[in-house]
Design a protein around this motif. Structure first.
Motif, PDB file in Angstrom:
ATOM      1  N   GLY A 109       0.813  -1.213   0.000  1.00 31.22           N
ATOM      2  CA  GLY A 109       0.000   0.000   0.000  1.00 31.22           C
ATOM      3  C   GLY A 109       0.843   1.257   0.000  1.00 31.22           C
ATOM      4  N   ILE A 110       1.924   1.247   0.774  1.00 23.94           N
ATOM      5  CA  ILE A 110       2.811   2.411   0.820  1.00 23.94           C
ATOM      6  C   ILE A 110       3.475   2.631  -0.534  1.00 23.94           C
ATOM      7  CG2 ILE A 110       4.967   3.287   1.800  1.00 23.94           C
ATOM      8  CD1 ILE A 110       4.178   1.980   4.447  1.00 23.94           C
ATOM      9  N   GLN A 111       3.937   1.554  -1.140  1.00 20.75           N
ATOM     10  CA  GLN A 111       4.628   1.683  -2.420  1.00 20.75           C
ATOM     11  C   GLN A 111       3.676   2.039  -3.561  1.00 20.75           C
ATOM     12  OE1 GLN A 111       6.749  -2.080  -2.713  1.00 20.75           O
ATOM     13  NE2 GLN A 111       8.558  -1.227  -1.692  1.00 20.75           N
ATOM     14  N   ALA A 112       2.366   1.826  -3.332  1.00 24.15           N
ATOM     15  CA  ALA A 112       1.382   2.175  -4.357  1.00 24.15           C
ATOM     16  C   ALA A 112       1.020   3.657  -4.331  1.00 24.15           C
ATOM     17  CB  ALA A 112       0.115   1.334  -4.170  1.00 24.15           C
ATOM     18  N   VAL A 113       1.371   4.353  -3.249  1.00 24.40           N
ATOM     19  CA  VAL A 113       1.103   5.795  -3.168  1.00 24.40           C
ATOM     20  C   VAL A 113       1.980   6.523  -4.177  1.00 24.40           C
ATOM     21  CG1 VAL A 113       1.207   7.844  -1.678  1.00 24.40           C
ATOM     22  CG2 VAL A 113       0.419   5.655  -0.754  1.00 24.40           C
ATOM     23  N   ASP A 114       1.406   7.488  -4.863  1.00 25.02           N
ATOM     24  CA  ASP A 114       2.129   8.246  -5.883  1.00 25.02           C
ATOM     25  C   ASP A 114       3.436   8.813  -5.320  1.00 25.02           C
ATOM     26  OD1 ASP A 114       2.952   9.728  -7.999  1.00 25.02           O
ATOM     27  OD2 ASP A 114       1.246  11.104  -8.026  1.00 25.02           O
ATOM     28  N   LYS A 115       4.526   8.565  -6.019  1.00 24.54           N
ATOM     29  CA  LYS A 115       5.826   9.054  -5.563  1.00 24.54           C
ATOM     30  C   LYS A 115       5.860  10.578  -5.444  1.00 24.54           C
ATOM     31  CE  LYS A 115       8.608   5.217  -7.348  1.00 24.54           C
ATOM     32  NZ  LYS A 115       9.726   4.812  -8.252  1.00 24.54           N
ATOM     33  N   GLY A 116       4.987  11.240  -6.201  1.00 29.53           N
ATOM     34  CA  GLY A 116       4.948  12.692  -6.136  1.00 29.53           C
ATOM     35  C   GLY A 116       4.580  13.205  -4.756  1.00 29.53           C
ATOM     36  N   GLN A 117       3.785  12.413  -4.017  1.00 31.20           N
ATOM     37  CA  GLN A 117       3.412  12.808  -2.659  1.00 31.20           C
ATOM     38  C   GLN A 117       4.648  12.878  -1.769  1.00 31.20           C
ATOM     39  OE1 GLN A 117       0.243  13.482  -1.591  1.00 31.20           O
ATOM     40  NE2 GLN A 117      -0.593  13.167  -3.646  1.00 31.20           N
ATOM     41  N   ARG A 118       5.497  11.876  -1.883  1.00 33.86           N
ATOM     42  CA  ARG A 118       6.715  11.850  -1.070  1.00 33.86           C
ATOM     43  C   ARG A 118       7.685  12.959  -1.507  1.00 33.86           C
ATOM     44  NH1 ARG A 118       9.799   6.228  -0.126  1.00 33.86           N
ATOM     45  NH2 ARG A 118       7.660   5.802   0.556  1.00 33.86           N
ATOM     46  N   GLU A 119       7.820  13.135  -2.814  1.00 34.32           N
ATOM     47  CA  GLU A 119       8.729  14.161  -3.311  1.00 34.32           C
ATOM     48  C   GLU A 119       8.278  15.555  -2.894  1.00 34.32           C
ATOM     49  OE1 GLU A 119       8.722  13.431  -7.460  1.00 34.32           O
ATOM     50  OE2 GLU A 119       9.995  11.625  -7.333  1.00 34.32           O
ATOM     51  N   ALA A 120       6.964  15.776  -2.914  1.00 33.82           N
ATOM     52  CA  ALA A 120       6.442  17.084  -2.510  1.00 33.82           C
ATOM     53  C   ALA A 120       6.707  17.337  -1.032  1.00 33.82           C
ATOM     54  CB  ALA A 120       4.942  17.165  -2.802  1.00 33.82           C
ATOM     55  N   ALA A 121       6.493  16.287  -0.199  1.00 35.99           N
ATOM     56  CA  ALA A 121       6.735  16.435   1.235  1.00 35.99           C
ATOM     57  C   ALA A 121       8.206  16.700   1.515  1.00 35.99           C
ATOM     58  CB  ALA A 121       6.275  15.179   1.965  1.00 35.99           C
ATOM     59  N   MET A 122       9.085  16.008   0.794  1.00 35.71           N
ATOM     60  CA  MET A 122      10.521  16.210   0.996  1.00 35.71           C
ATOM     61  C   MET A 122      10.935  17.603   0.536  1.00 35.71           C
ATOM     62  SD  MET A 122      11.934  12.457  -0.241  1.00 35.71           S
ATOM     63  CE  MET A 122      13.656  12.926  -0.044  1.00 35.71           C
ATOM     64  N   ALA A 123      10.311  18.075  -0.553  1.00 36.14           N
ATOM     65  CA  ALA A 123      10.637  19.418  -1.047  1.00 36.14           C
ATOM     66  C   ALA A 123      10.218  20.486  -0.049  1.00 36.14           C
ATOM     67  CB  ALA A 123       9.947  19.645  -2.386  1.00 36.14           C
ATOM     68  N   LEU A 124       9.167  20.224   0.703  1.00 31.93           N
ATOM     69  CA  LEU A 124       8.688  21.178   1.708  1.00 31.93           C
ATOM     70  C   LEU A 124       9.440  21.043   3.031  1.00 31.93           C
ATOM     71  CD1 LEU A 124       4.837  20.900   1.065  1.00 31.93           C
ATOM     72  CD2 LEU A 124       6.338  22.835   0.500  1.00 31.93           C
ATOM     73  N   GLY A 125      10.370  20.087   3.091  1.00 32.46           N
ATOM     74  CA  GLY A 125      11.158  19.911   4.303  1.00 32.46           C
ATOM     75  C   GLY A 125      10.439  19.169   5.412  1.00 32.46           C
ATOM     76  N   VAL A 126       9.430  18.378   5.056  1.00 36.49           N
ATOM     77  CA  VAL A 126       8.694  17.605   6.063  1.00 36.49           C
ATOM     78  C   VAL A 126       9.571  16.447   6.524  1.00 36.49           C
ATOM     79  CG1 VAL A 126       6.629  16.248   6.540  1.00 36.49           C
ATOM     80  CG2 VAL A 126       6.496  18.216   5.010  1.00 36.49           C
ATOM     81  N   PRO A 127       9.790  16.274   7.838  1.00 40.03           N
ATOM     82  CA  PRO A 127      10.599  15.148   8.332  1.00 40.03           C
ATOM     83  C   PRO A 127      10.017  13.805   7.906  1.00 40.03           C
ATOM     84  CG  PRO A 127      10.196  16.744  10.076  1.00 40.03           C
ATOM     85  CD  PRO A 127       9.324  17.139   8.924  1.00 40.03           C
ATOM     86  N   TYR A 128      10.884  12.811   7.782  1.00 39.37           N
ATOM     87  CA  TYR A 128      10.469  11.490   7.285  1.00 39.37           C
ATOM     88  C   TYR A 128       9.358  10.885   8.150  1.00 39.37           C
ATOM     89  CZ  TYR A 128      10.707   6.574   5.889  1.00 39.37           C
ATOM     90  OH  TYR A 128      10.382   5.319   5.460  1.00 39.37           O
ATOM     91  N   ASN A 129       9.540  10.908   9.470  1.00 37.47           N
ATOM     92  CA  ASN A 129       8.543  10.311  10.352  1.00 37.47           C
ATOM     93  C   ASN A 129       7.188  10.994  10.208  1.00 37.47           C
ATOM     94  OD1 ASN A 129      10.483   8.579  11.335  1.00 37.47           O
ATOM     95  ND2 ASN A 129      10.945   9.803  13.142  1.00 37.47           N
ATOM     96  N   LYS A 130       7.190  12.306  10.149  1.00 40.41           N
ATOM     97  CA  LYS A 130       5.935  13.054  10.009  1.00 40.41           C
ATOM     98  C   LYS A 130       5.312  12.824   8.641  1.00 40.41           C
ATOM     99  CE  LYS A 130       4.015  17.671  10.780  1.00 40.41           C
ATOM    100  NZ  LYS A 130       3.063  17.161  11.802  1.00 40.41           N
TER     101      LYS A 130
END
Length: 217
Positions: A109-130
């Motif tokens: 399920g995690i790997q099925a989430v669009d990678k863009g969601q993770r990239e956007a969060a990382m670009a905004l500086g959101v910590p990994y755990n959050k």
């Protein structure tokens, strides 16, 4: 068949529903909690944790659940120096076994989430755990809800094997009534009806929750 002979014993068999529900609910929560941790290990960057999670899943998926139950219960004096209670052994075995399957469901399920969601969060500086807690996991849960409900239904049916270690669940009580009446077919069919109705309730509950989550999108 003569079901009249087991009518006085039906309340006794029905009391096993509470025992069964307690086992599957606690074991389900335990398996879900461990499953989340294992799934995060599997997608993480630490090799040792990935190997541990993969090995755990391989062992618990590759051996019979009844074997795991009997090892935890009957071998506990050799392993830990104390005899684990049957009720506790049932919860541990079902929880640990379910965690192996749930971890694979959540990982997918995690790997099925669009990678863009993770990239956007990382670009905004959101910590990994959050990011995992607030962004990725909530979306993954919506995708894997049907699979999780199927696992919970499977757990409900497989809980009947606790009768081999003497837990007085639905199945054990039906067996006791059969021994008392010298007739096993009727109480076992009654136990089967109870399990069938429990599975139906879980199926409808899962569809209702899935529908609510779909409408909330």
């Amino acid at each position: 068949m003569n079901f009249e002979q087991i009518v006085p014993s039906m309340p006794y068999i029905l009391q096993g529903i509470w025992v069964t529900l307690q086992i599957i609910l606690i074991a389900g929560l335990l398996g879900f909690a461990i499953g989340i941790i294992l799934s995060l290990f599997k997608i993480g960057r630490i090799p040792f944790l990935r190997w541990f999670a993969d090995g755990y899943t391989s062992i618990f998926r590759g051996t019979p659940l009844v074997l795991q139950l009997m090892i935890i219960y009957y071998a506990s004096p050799q392993l830990f120096g104390v005899q684990i209670e049957a009720y506790t052994a049932a919860i541990l075995s079902f929880g640990l076994n379910s965690a192996a399957y749930i971890s694979e469901i959540i990982r997918a399920g995690i790997q099925a989430v669009d990678k863009g969601q993770r990239e956007a969060a990382m670009a905004l500086g959101v910590p990994y755990n959050k990011m995992m807690k607030d962004v990725i996991l909530p979306q993954a849960m919506k995708n894997i809800l049907p699979a999780l409900m199927n696992e919970f239904i499977t757990l409900t049916k497989e809980s009947a094997i606790v009768t081999v270690i003497g837990v007085t669940d639905i199945m054990r009580r039906a067996y006791i009534v059969g021994s008392d009446k010298f007739s096993f077919l009727e109480p076992l069919l009654f136990a089967g009806l109870i399990y069938y109705l429990m599975v139906l309730v879980l199926t409808f509950a899962g569809k209702w929750v899935e529908g609510r989550m779909r409408r909330s999108d």
